[in-house]
Scaffold this motif. Sequence first.
Motif, PDB file in Angstrom:
ATOM      1  N   ILE A 193      47.442  41.525  35.954  1.00 55.13           N
ATOM      2  CA  ILE A 193      46.494  41.979  34.921  1.00 55.13           C
ATOM      3  C   ILE A 193      45.491  40.863  34.625  1.00 55.13           C
ATOM      4  O   ILE A 193      44.287  41.086  34.552  1.00 55.13           O
ATOM      5  N   VAL A 194      46.009  39.624  34.511  1.00 55.45           N
ATOM      6  CA  VAL A 194      45.109  38.496  34.249  1.00 55.45           C
ATOM      7  C   VAL A 194      44.180  38.272  35.452  1.00 55.45           C
ATOM      8  O   VAL A 194      43.006  37.951  35.287  1.00 55.45           O
ATOM      9  N   ASP A 195      44.708  38.472  36.647  1.00 59.04           N
ATOM     10  CA  ASP A 195      43.860  38.376  37.840  1.00 59.04           C
ATOM     11  C   ASP A 195      42.699  39.353  37.754  1.00 59.04           C
ATOM     12  O   ASP A 195      41.559  39.015  38.088  1.00 59.04           O
ATOM     13  N   ASP A 196      43.001  40.554  37.315  1.00 60.26           N
ATOM     14  CA  ASP A 196      41.957  41.573  37.186  1.00 60.26           C
ATOM     15  C   ASP A 196      40.959  41.183  36.095  1.00 60.26           C
ATOM     16  O   ASP A 196      39.755  41.440  36.230  1.00 60.26           O
ATOM     17  N   ILE A 197      41.454  40.574  35.031  1.00 60.78           N
ATOM     18  CA  ILE A 197      40.557  40.088  33.974  1.00 60.78           C
ATOM     19  C   ILE A 197      39.631  39.009  34.534  1.00 60.78           C
ATOM     20  O   ILE A 197      38.415  39.044  34.343  1.00 60.78           O
ATOM     21  N   LEU A 198      40.216  38.055  35.247  1.00 57.20           N
ATOM     22  CA  LEU A 198      39.417  36.953  35.784  1.00 57.20           C
ATOM     23  C   LEU A 198      38.383  37.444  36.802  1.00 57.20           C
ATOM     24  O   LEU A 198      37.319  36.844  36.949  1.00 57.20           O
ATOM     25  N   GLY A 199      38.708  38.536  37.480  1.00 57.89           N
ATOM     26  CA  GLY A 199      37.757  39.133  38.420  1.00 57.89           C
ATOM     27  C   GLY A 199      36.472  39.575  37.719  1.00 57.89           C
ATOM     28  O   GLY A 199      35.426  39.712  38.350  1.00 57.89           O
ATOM     29  N   ILE A 200      36.567  39.802  36.414  1.00 59.18           N
ATOM     30  CA  ILE A 200      35.402  40.249  35.637  1.00 59.18           C
ATOM     31  C   ILE A 200      34.755  39.101  34.864  1.00 59.18           C
ATOM     32  O   ILE A 200      33.534  39.007  34.778  1.00 59.18           O
ATOM     33  N   ILE A 201      35.596  38.202  34.316  1.00 55.37           N
ATOM     34  CA  ILE A 201      35.017  37.143  33.479  1.00 55.37           C
ATOM     35  C   ILE A 201      35.050  35.772  34.135  1.00 55.37           C
ATOM     36  O   ILE A 201      34.513  34.812  33.611  1.00 55.37           O
ATOM     37  N   GLY A 202      35.715  35.686  35.301  1.00 56.32           N
ATOM     38  CA  GLY A 202      35.968  34.374  35.907  1.00 56.32           C
ATOM     39  C   GLY A 202      34.714  33.709  36.441  1.00 56.32           C
ATOM     40  O   GLY A 202      33.675  34.344  36.618  1.00 56.32           O
ATOM     41  N   ASP A 203      34.855  32.454  36.728  1.00 55.20           N
ATOM     42  CA  ASP A 203      33.769  31.663  37.283  1.00 55.20           C
ATOM     43  C   ASP A 203      33.927  31.610  38.796  1.00 55.20           C
ATOM     44  O   ASP A 203      35.002  31.307  39.309  1.00 55.20           O
ATOM     45  N   GLU A 204      32.848  31.912  39.514  1.00 56.33           N
ATOM     46  CA  GLU A 204      32.912  31.987  40.979  1.00 56.33           C
ATOM     47  C   GLU A 204      33.478  30.715  41.596  1.00 56.33           C
ATOM     48  O   GLU A 204      34.306  30.748  42.501  1.00 56.33           O
ATOM     49  N   LYS A 205      33.022  29.590  41.074  1.00 52.72           N
ATOM     50  CA  LYS A 205      33.434  28.309  41.643  1.00 52.72           C
ATOM     51  C   LYS A 205      34.917  28.037  41.377  1.00 52.72           C
ATOM     52  O   LYS A 205      35.651  27.609  42.256  1.00 52.72           O
ATOM     53  N   GLU A 206      35.325  28.327  40.146  1.00 52.43           N
ATOM     54  CA  GLU A 206      36.736  28.111  39.816  1.00 52.43           C
ATOM     55  C   GLU A 206      37.647  29.047  40.598  1.00 52.43           C
ATOM     56  O   GLU A 206      38.727  28.676  41.050  1.00 52.43           O
ATOM     57  N   LEU A 207      37.218  30.302  40.741  1.00 52.00           N
ATOM     58  CA  LEU A 207      38.050  31.303  41.409  1.00 52.00           C
ATOM     59  C   LEU A 207      38.100  31.092  42.924  1.00 52.00           C
ATOM     60  O   LEU A 207      39.054  31.480  43.582  1.00 52.00           O
ATOM     61  N   GLY A 208      37.057  30.490  43.478  1.00 53.42           N
ATOM     62  CA  GLY A 208      37.017  30.288  44.928  1.00 53.42           C
ATOM     63  C   GLY A 208      36.707  31.555  45.688  1.00 53.42           C
ATOM     64  O   GLY A 208      36.904  31.637  46.895  1.00 53.42           O
ATOM     65  N   LYS A 209      36.258  32.588  44.958  1.00 51.82           N
ATOM     66  CA  LYS A 209      35.834  33.815  45.654  1.00 51.82           C
ATOM     67  C   LYS A 209      34.684  34.441  44.872  1.00 51.82           C
ATOM     68  O   LYS A 209      34.496  34.133  43.700  1.00 51.82           O
ATOM     69  N   PRO A 210      33.904  35.320  45.500  1.00 52.16           N
ATOM     70  CA  PRO A 210      32.718  35.850  44.845  1.00 52.16           C
ATOM     71  C   PRO A 210      33.098  36.609  43.577  1.00 52.16           C
ATOM     72  O   PRO A 210      34.035  37.408  43.590  1.00 52.16           O
ATOM     73  N   VAL A 211      32.406  36.335  42.491  1.00 49.92           N
ATOM     74  CA  VAL A 211      32.657  37.065  41.268  1.00 49.92           C
ATOM     75  C   VAL A 211      32.153  38.501  41.463  1.00 49.92           C
ATOM     76  O   VAL A 211      31.303  38.770  42.310  1.00 49.92           O
ATOM     77  N   TYR A 212      32.732  39.418  40.731  1.00 49.46           N
ATOM     78  CA  TYR A 212      32.379  40.841  40.804  1.00 49.46           C
ATOM     79  C   TYR A 212      32.774  41.512  42.118  1.00 49.46           C
ATOM     80  O   TYR A 212      32.380  42.646  42.372  1.00 49.46           O
ATOM     81  N   SER A 213      33.532  40.830  42.969  1.00 49.12           N
ATOM     82  CA  SER A 213      33.891  41.500  44.229  1.00 49.12           C
ATOM     83  C   SER A 213      34.776  42.720  43.946  1.00 49.12           C
ATOM     84  O   SER A 213      34.730  43.704  44.675  1.00 49.12           O
ATOM     85  N   ASP A 214      35.570  42.667  42.855  1.00 56.47           N
ATOM     86  CA  ASP A 214      36.381  43.835  42.494  1.00 56.47           C
ATOM     87  C   ASP A 214      35.499  45.052  42.207  1.00 56.47           C
ATOM     88  O   ASP A 214      35.822  46.169  42.602  1.00 56.47           O
ATOM     89  N   ILE A 215      34.372  44.803  41.508  1.00 57.90           N
ATOM     90  CA  ILE A 215      33.464  45.912  41.184  1.00 57.90           C
ATOM     91  C   ILE A 215      32.809  46.428  42.460  1.00 57.90           C
ATOM     92  O   ILE A 215      32.761  47.623  42.730  1.00 57.90           O
ATOM     93  N   ARG A 216      32.348  45.487  43.261  1.00 54.92           N
ATOM     94  CA  ARG A 216      31.674  45.856  44.509  1.00 54.92           C
ATOM     95  C   ARG A 216      32.592  46.678  45.410  1.00 54.92           C
ATOM     96  O   ARG A 216      32.151  47.582  46.116  1.00 54.92           O
ATOM     97  N   GLU A 217      33.885  46.319  45.402  1.00 54.79           N
ATOM     98  CA  GLU A 217      34.833  47.044  46.257  1.00 54.79           C
ATOM     99  C   GLU A 217      35.376  48.308  45.586  1.00 54.79           C
ATOM    100  O   GLU A 217      36.141  49.051  46.185  1.00 54.79           O
ATOM    101  N   GLY A 218      34.976  48.528  44.347  1.00 57.96           N
ATOM    102  CA  GLY A 218      35.425  49.738  43.656  1.00 57.96           C
ATOM    103  C   GLY A 218      36.882  49.698  43.235  1.00 57.96           C
ATOM    104  O   GLY A 218      37.520  50.747  43.075  1.00 57.96           O
TER     105      GLY A 218
END
Lengths: 331, 331
Positions: free
Chosen positions: B215-240
Amino acid sequence: MSDELSSYFNDIVNNVNFHIKNFVKSNVRTLEEASFHLFTAGGKRLRPLILVSSSDLIGGDRQRAYKAAAAVEILHNFTLVHDDIMDRDYLRRGLPTVHVKWGEPMAILAGDYLHAKAFEALNEALKGLDGNTFYKAFSVFINSIEIISEGQAMDMSFENRVDVTEEEYMQMIKGKTAMLFSCSAALGGIINKASDDIIKNLVEYGLNLGISFQIVDDILGIIGDEKELGKPVYSDIREGKKTILVIKTLSEATDDEKKILVSTLGNREAKKDDLERASEIIRKYSLQYAYNLAKKYSDLALEHLRKIPVYNETAEKALKYLAQFTIERRK
Amino acid sequence: MSDELSSYFNDIVNNVNFHIKNFVKSNVRTLEEASFHLFTAGGKRLRPLILVSSSDLIGGDRQRAYKAAAAVEILHNFTLVHDDIMDRDYLRRGLPTVHVKWGEPMAILAGDYLHAKAFEALNEALKGLDGNTFYKAFSVFINSIEIISEGQAMDMSFENRVDVTEEEYMQMIKGKTAMLFSCSAALGGIINKASDDIIKNLVEYGLNLGISFQIVDDILGIIGDEKELGKPVYSDIREGKKTILVIKTLSEATDDEKKILVSTLGNREAKKDDLERASEIIRKYSLQYAYNLAKKYSDLALEHLRKIPVYNETAEKALKYLAQFTIERRK
């Protein structure tokens, strides 16, 4: 095939199929369908026949053997699903491959699911046995998967090379094909706590049989009938596979012939005429050689079989028949 | 984190990394490089920490625990390699994903190789134990792989739907994420022949922790920082991806907001502006709700932890810390 052998094999195949169907179930319908797809298309069930016959040969437990046989067949099918993606093959056993039917993501997942299911089947086959037997059986099983992966990696890396040696080819097919034959025979012994000496001979029987099988597979890829094979003829040439036939031909053909061959191998746009010309050259230089090699390994398999004390004569006939069938088959 | 915990965790990570490196070797260099790639990029090693701490908690064998921990981490990495292909992700832990670097065929193969290596590590962790423990440990391990595959299949099938329920989401993340957390905790008990009662509580600790983590992973996918996460932000939205946040928002947003959301979700061509607008709507409706839910599951994990008799207090602190960290982390 005699009636005795025919009903012996049928009985094994029916029982193993029953267990495969039981293991490959899922609450997610698409995953189950994609995972079960290749089983519905038949297949020779050679690895189960080797495993159960090896177990019978030494008087083993049929119920355990069926489950272990389901394990090796499920494992084999997992590798087929993933290989078909990697090799971009679209037909297998006369059916569209899993990635063609369900898309690549689901095919990757179905392969992974089968991979896990293979372990489940083996774990159930071993249930109730001692820790040492568990360890041994899993070691052999895991080791063959690792070697199979390495064999597939080699096979892929060969596609872009024209200097692959016969030695490299032998190492590659040992991994890609022979390891799982060897593993099947070995498990027939291990699940029945056979002596190290018996297991060693079963390993060698399976390994040599597998090498022979793959060489014949490579031969059929050149001379086989598309309908009988259930996959497009010449796909090995189109994919640039460095089979023993190609290696032998490249080392013996004239410069002109080599030129034709090299321009056709791995050319996915190659026309039917080019493929046929390439196939003709390959046949001229390598067919007899490859057959002799296959025969040599089949004989080696039989030699190791003779060293194992026989408890069940039908099983012995079956294992001999399989070595014979391997080099005589047309598909 | 206290110095005590920090050195406790470091010690585990170093030892487990040593074993991972030992297991993930191959004679075929490309295969080894592709298989080892994601390990070189760090990663939190959460599952190993859970496993070894669970083992320590009840006074277990450290050497076995390290190998079993290597098994779950290798397994986790196998799923990452394949998931990245399926989800077409190109960045992971700040590095290009395996299929981006080596191509899809090699990435499929590397995942398969890691899958087998995970079993090898578990087999070595169990070596010398009785058959019943082998059977139990492999059952738990295999079952989680199967449930993980089903979770991934559900996750993919959700991408094309807008009517996914919270219940379906919970079932999906139990599979996709929580099962391996649960398996890690359970193995910490099983390899030390813990009682069924202890194993049951370890299973629940891990499962609830894993749900909270996802659940926190999903939260971070929306509010997280791209650099901190090491992956593109909003990729969850882009992938639906139908995360709990999206599900909640779809059930509460106005028709206009829903329209914006539906047109952006799964749209791989979506512009940055659209993504930010969608993200804003999601945050408004679901952020607090999702945090509360994550907290609830983290508390549940702690509740089960309290039911286990404590042999090692540092290990208990570690497991408590992990439940806390899960909901407080920023990456």
